[in-house]
Scaffold this motif. Structure first.
Motif, PDB file in Angstrom:
ATOM      1  N   GLU A  27       0.588   5.674  -7.472  1.00 31.99           N
ATOM      2  CA  GLU A  27      -0.811   6.108  -7.524  1.00 31.99           C
ATOM      3  C   GLU A  27      -1.045   7.115  -8.650  1.00 31.99           C
ATOM      4  O   GLU A  27      -2.021   7.028  -9.396  1.00 31.99           O
ATOM      5  CB  GLU A  27      -1.233   6.722  -6.180  1.00 31.99           C
ATOM      6  CG  GLU A  27      -2.721   7.087  -6.163  1.00 31.99           C
ATOM      7  CD  GLU A  27      -3.153   7.735  -4.851  1.00 31.99           C
ATOM      8  OE1 GLU A  27      -4.315   7.518  -4.462  1.00 31.99           O
ATOM      9  OE2 GLU A  27      -2.346   8.457  -4.230  1.00 31.99           O
ATOM     10  N   ILE A  82     -12.884  -3.469  -2.842  1.00 35.39           N
ATOM     11  CA  ILE A  82     -11.850  -4.121  -2.038  1.00 35.39           C
ATOM     12  C   ILE A  82     -12.004  -5.628  -2.225  1.00 35.39           C
ATOM     13  O   ILE A  82     -13.104  -6.164  -2.158  1.00 35.39           O
ATOM     14  CB  ILE A  82     -11.984  -3.730  -0.551  1.00 35.39           C
ATOM     15  CG1 ILE A  82     -11.673  -2.235  -0.386  1.00 35.39           C
ATOM     16  CG2 ILE A  82     -11.055  -4.581   0.312  1.00 35.39           C
ATOM     17  CD1 ILE A  82     -11.992  -1.679   0.992  1.00 35.39           C
ATOM     18  N   TYR A  91       2.673   1.787  -3.281  1.00 35.12           N
ATOM     19  CA  TYR A  91       1.709   2.232  -4.300  1.00 35.12           C
ATOM     20  C   TYR A  91       1.413   3.730  -4.149  1.00 35.12           C
ATOM     21  O   TYR A  91       1.486   4.482  -5.116  1.00 35.12           O
ATOM     22  CB  TYR A  91       0.413   1.425  -4.203  1.00 35.12           C
ATOM     23  CG  TYR A  91      -0.739   2.052  -4.973  1.00 35.12           C
ATOM     24  CD1 TYR A  91      -0.779   1.992  -6.368  1.00 35.12           C
ATOM     25  CD2 TYR A  91      -1.754   2.741  -4.306  1.00 35.12           C
ATOM     26  CE1 TYR A  91      -1.812   2.602  -7.075  1.00 35.12           C
ATOM     27  CE2 TYR A  91      -2.783   3.343  -5.007  1.00 35.12           C
ATOM     28  CZ  TYR A  91      -2.808   3.281  -6.392  1.00 35.12           C
ATOM     29  OH  TYR A  91      -3.817   3.894  -7.091  1.00 35.12           O
ATOM     30  N   LEU A 106       0.821  -1.212   0.000  1.00 31.52           N
ATOM     31  CA  LEU A 106       0.000   0.000   0.000  1.00 31.52           C
ATOM     32  C   LEU A 106       0.856   1.263   0.000  1.00 31.52           C
ATOM     33  O   LEU A 106       0.642   2.169  -0.811  1.00 31.52           O
ATOM     34  CB  LEU A 106      -0.930  -0.019   1.221  1.00 31.52           C
ATOM     35  CG  LEU A 106      -1.787   1.221   1.494  1.00 31.52           C
ATOM     36  CD1 LEU A 106      -2.755   1.494   0.349  1.00 31.52           C
ATOM     37  CD2 LEU A 106      -2.554   1.071   2.797  1.00 31.52           C
ATOM     38  N   THR A 141      -6.292  -8.906   8.586  1.00 31.15           N
ATOM     39  CA  THR A 141      -5.987  -7.482   8.373  1.00 31.15           C
ATOM     40  C   THR A 141      -6.615  -6.635   9.482  1.00 31.15           C
ATOM     41  O   THR A 141      -7.802  -6.784   9.769  1.00 31.15           O
ATOM     42  CB  THR A 141      -6.513  -7.018   6.993  1.00 31.15           C
ATOM     43  OG1 THR A 141      -6.060  -7.935   5.991  1.00 31.15           O
ATOM     44  CG2 THR A 141      -6.012  -5.626   6.646  1.00 31.15           C
ATOM     45  N   SER A 201      -8.579   3.299  -1.896  1.00 27.26           N
ATOM     46  CA  SER A 201      -9.266   2.574  -2.979  1.00 27.26           C
ATOM     47  C   SER A 201     -10.251   3.462  -3.714  1.00 27.26           C
ATOM     48  O   SER A 201     -10.753   4.437  -3.163  1.00 27.26           O
ATOM     49  CB  SER A 201     -10.009   1.365  -2.412  1.00 27.26           C
ATOM     50  OG  SER A 201      -9.094   0.457  -1.834  1.00 27.26           O
ATOM     51  N   PHE A 238      -6.976  -3.530  -3.832  1.00 29.11           N
ATOM     52  CA  PHE A 238      -6.212  -4.063  -2.708  1.00 29.11           C
ATOM     53  C   PHE A 238      -6.930  -5.261  -2.094  1.00 29.11           C
ATOM     54  O   PHE A 238      -8.149  -5.356  -2.155  1.00 29.11           O
ATOM     55  CB  PHE A 238      -6.047  -3.001  -1.616  1.00 29.11           C
ATOM     56  CG  PHE A 238      -5.223  -1.829  -2.035  1.00 29.11           C
ATOM     57  CD1 PHE A 238      -3.836  -1.893  -2.034  1.00 29.11           C
ATOM     58  CD2 PHE A 238      -5.831  -0.643  -2.434  1.00 29.11           C
ATOM     59  CE1 PHE A 238      -3.069  -0.800  -2.417  1.00 29.11           C
ATOM     60  CE2 PHE A 238      -5.070   0.455  -2.817  1.00 29.11           C
ATOM     61  CZ  PHE A 238      -3.686   0.376  -2.806  1.00 29.11           C
ATOM     62  N   ILE A 267      -6.728   1.121   3.513  1.00 25.56           N
ATOM     63  CA  ILE A 267      -6.967   0.553   2.181  1.00 25.56           C
ATOM     64  C   ILE A 267      -8.245   1.141   1.576  1.00 25.56           C
ATOM     65  O   ILE A 267      -8.274   1.519   0.402  1.00 25.56           O
ATOM     66  CB  ILE A 267      -7.028  -0.996   2.266  1.00 25.56           C
ATOM     67  CG1 ILE A 267      -5.596  -1.551   2.385  1.00 25.56           C
ATOM     68  CG2 ILE A 267      -7.761  -1.609   1.072  1.00 25.56           C
ATOM     69  CD1 ILE A 267      -5.507  -3.037   2.654  1.00 25.56           C
ATOM     70  N   ASP A 268      -9.278   1.243   2.389  1.00 24.28           N
ATOM     71  CA  ASP A 268     -10.540   1.824   1.929  1.00 24.28           C
ATOM     72  C   ASP A 268     -10.318   3.258   1.438  1.00 24.28           C
ATOM     73  O   ASP A 268     -10.823   3.669   0.399  1.00 24.28           O
ATOM     74  CB  ASP A 268     -11.564   1.795   3.069  1.00 24.28           C
ATOM     75  CG  ASP A 268     -12.978   2.135   2.611  1.00 24.28           C
ATOM     76  OD1 ASP A 268     -13.355   1.726   1.484  1.00 24.28           O
ATOM     77  OD2 ASP A 268     -13.711   2.779   3.370  1.00 24.28           O
ATOM     78  N   ILE A 312      -7.750  -7.616   1.373  1.00 19.90           N
ATOM     79  CA  ILE A 312      -7.766  -7.724   2.829  1.00 19.90           C
ATOM     80  C   ILE A 312      -8.041  -9.181   3.187  1.00 19.90           C
ATOM     81  O   ILE A 312      -8.647  -9.915   2.398  1.00 19.90           O
ATOM     82  CB  ILE A 312      -8.819  -6.795   3.492  1.00 19.90           C
ATOM     83  CG1 ILE A 312     -10.247  -7.166   3.066  1.00 19.90           C
ATOM     84  CG2 ILE A 312      -8.509  -5.334   3.201  1.00 19.90           C
ATOM     85  CD1 ILE A 312     -11.344  -6.452   3.866  1.00 19.90           C
ATOM     86  N   ARG A 362      -5.626  -0.891   9.151  1.00 24.66           N
ATOM     87  CA  ARG A 362      -5.142  -1.088   7.779  1.00 24.66           C
ATOM     88  C   ARG A 362      -6.310  -1.166   6.782  1.00 24.66           C
ATOM     89  O   ARG A 362      -6.224  -0.651   5.674  1.00 24.66           O
ATOM     90  CB  ARG A 362      -4.284  -2.356   7.719  1.00 24.66           C
ATOM     91  CG  ARG A 362      -3.694  -2.556   6.341  1.00 24.66           C
ATOM     92  CD  ARG A 362      -2.669  -3.660   6.291  1.00 24.66           C
ATOM     93  NE  ARG A 362      -2.402  -4.030   4.917  1.00 24.66           N
ATOM     94  CZ  ARG A 362      -1.620  -3.330   4.101  1.00 24.66           C
ATOM     95  NH1 ARG A 362      -1.028  -2.229   4.511  1.00 24.66           N
ATOM     96  NH2 ARG A 362      -1.418  -3.728   2.859  1.00 24.66           N
ATOM     97  N   ILE A 363      -7.407  -1.803   7.202  1.00 22.95           N
ATOM     98  CA  ILE A 363      -8.583  -1.872   6.325  1.00 22.95           C
ATOM     99  C   ILE A 363      -9.064  -0.458   5.997  1.00 22.95           C
ATOM    100  O   ILE A 363      -9.375  -0.142   4.843  1.00 22.95           O
ATOM    101  CB  ILE A 363      -9.711  -2.705   6.968  1.00 22.95           C
ATOM    102  CG1 ILE A 363      -9.307  -4.188   7.021  1.00 22.95           C
ATOM    103  CG2 ILE A 363     -11.025  -2.557   6.180  1.00 22.95           C
ATOM    104  CD1 ILE A 363     -10.209  -5.072   7.872  1.00 22.95           C
TER     105      ILE A 363
END
Length: 263
Positions: free
Chosen positions: A146, A180, A141, A138, A164, A176, A158, A172-173, A160, A168-169
């Motif tokens: 990005e 996901i 990226y 992540l 996870t 994104s 990404f 990632i959200d 999960i 971190r979720i």
């Protein structure tokens, strides 16, 4: 001005009231398997059969997250002569006949070898909508790539897992812009006979986080029952290993039968 992304458009379709959202079916297969020239015919058959999205696997010699079925298909595809260059060549006219979202899934090494910007530019030219590279971290990226993805209108997906952390979720959200990829268990890919209590609790836990991006469940979905269970709380599900087994046994021409059984 970039065209609208097909993944985003597809995710917004079928949104019905009271949580009865239409469930997306995404299919993964390995490019160049069973035969080198099967890549585009498989995509055509999947779209005809009513699949919502297709993940095209770029075979790699060291596929860490993949179970034996996908590993074997990768090995065969590489032996058949599949390369990044050849995949792009095979897909160059795919958008003249295919309208559903197409995602390339693979590992970061071949993309890096090809050149990240060159790879993304090529994806944009042939009409790829997103990339799934499980081993691209992540932070790397966000820091390095990005802006390149955005320049070429590509969505980065990404993953999960049940392990996870919520922190971190959320990160990632936040990073994104599509969906996901929710890995159903901490194992490698492969069909399972059903989901246990732990997995159902995990699906519920993620649903209760009210994330901004919808989730699509992958790993362990093999039939109508596991598809229904996986999509009870999520937007859709991805089938890979079981589909590849079906291809191995029946070839390209029986794809519609397989999809009907899932639906």
């Amino acid at each position: 001005m970039m065209k609208e992304n097909r993944i985003k458009n597809k995710l917004q379709e079928d949104i019905l009231p009271a949580g009865k959202a239409g469930k997306l079916l995404s299919i993964y297969f390995t490019a160049g398997y069973p035969n080198l020239e099967d890549t585009v015919p498989i995509i055509h058959e999947l779209e005809k059969a009513g699949v919502d999205m297709v993940e095209i696997g770029l075979p790699f010699s060291d596929p860490l997250a993949d179970g034996p079925t996908i590993q074997e298909s990768s090995t065969t595809a590489l032996r058949n002569g599949m390369t990044t260059e050849l995949l792009f060549e095979q897909l160059k006219d795919v958008r003249s006949s295919v309208t559903i979202p197409l995602i390339i899934m693979g590992y970061f090494n071949p993309v890096l070898q090809y050149g990240v910007e060159k790879f993304c530019k090529k994806c944009a030219e042939i009409g790829i909508d997103g990339l799934i590279l499980p081993d691209l971290p992540l932070d790397v990226y966000l820091e390095k790539y990005e802006s390149i993805y955005k320049k070429y209108g590509l969505i980065n997906v990404f993953l999960i897992t049940p392990q996870t952390s919520e922190k971190r979720i959320r990160a990632i959200d936040n990073a994104s812009d599509g969906f996901i990829y929710m890995v159903s268990s901490a194992s490698t890919t492969g069909a399972k006979s059903g989901f246990g209590k732990e997995q159902m609790e995990y699906f519920q836990r993620i649903a209760s986080l009210s994330l901004a991006n919808p989730q699509i469940v992958g790993f362990g979905i093999s039939n109508a029952e596991t598809f229904q269970a996986a999509t009870a709380k999520a937007k859709g599900a991805i089938i890979g290993s079981t589909f590849i087994k079906h291809l191995t046994q029946n070839g390209v021409h029986k794809i519609a039968d397989f999809i009907q059984e899932i639906r």
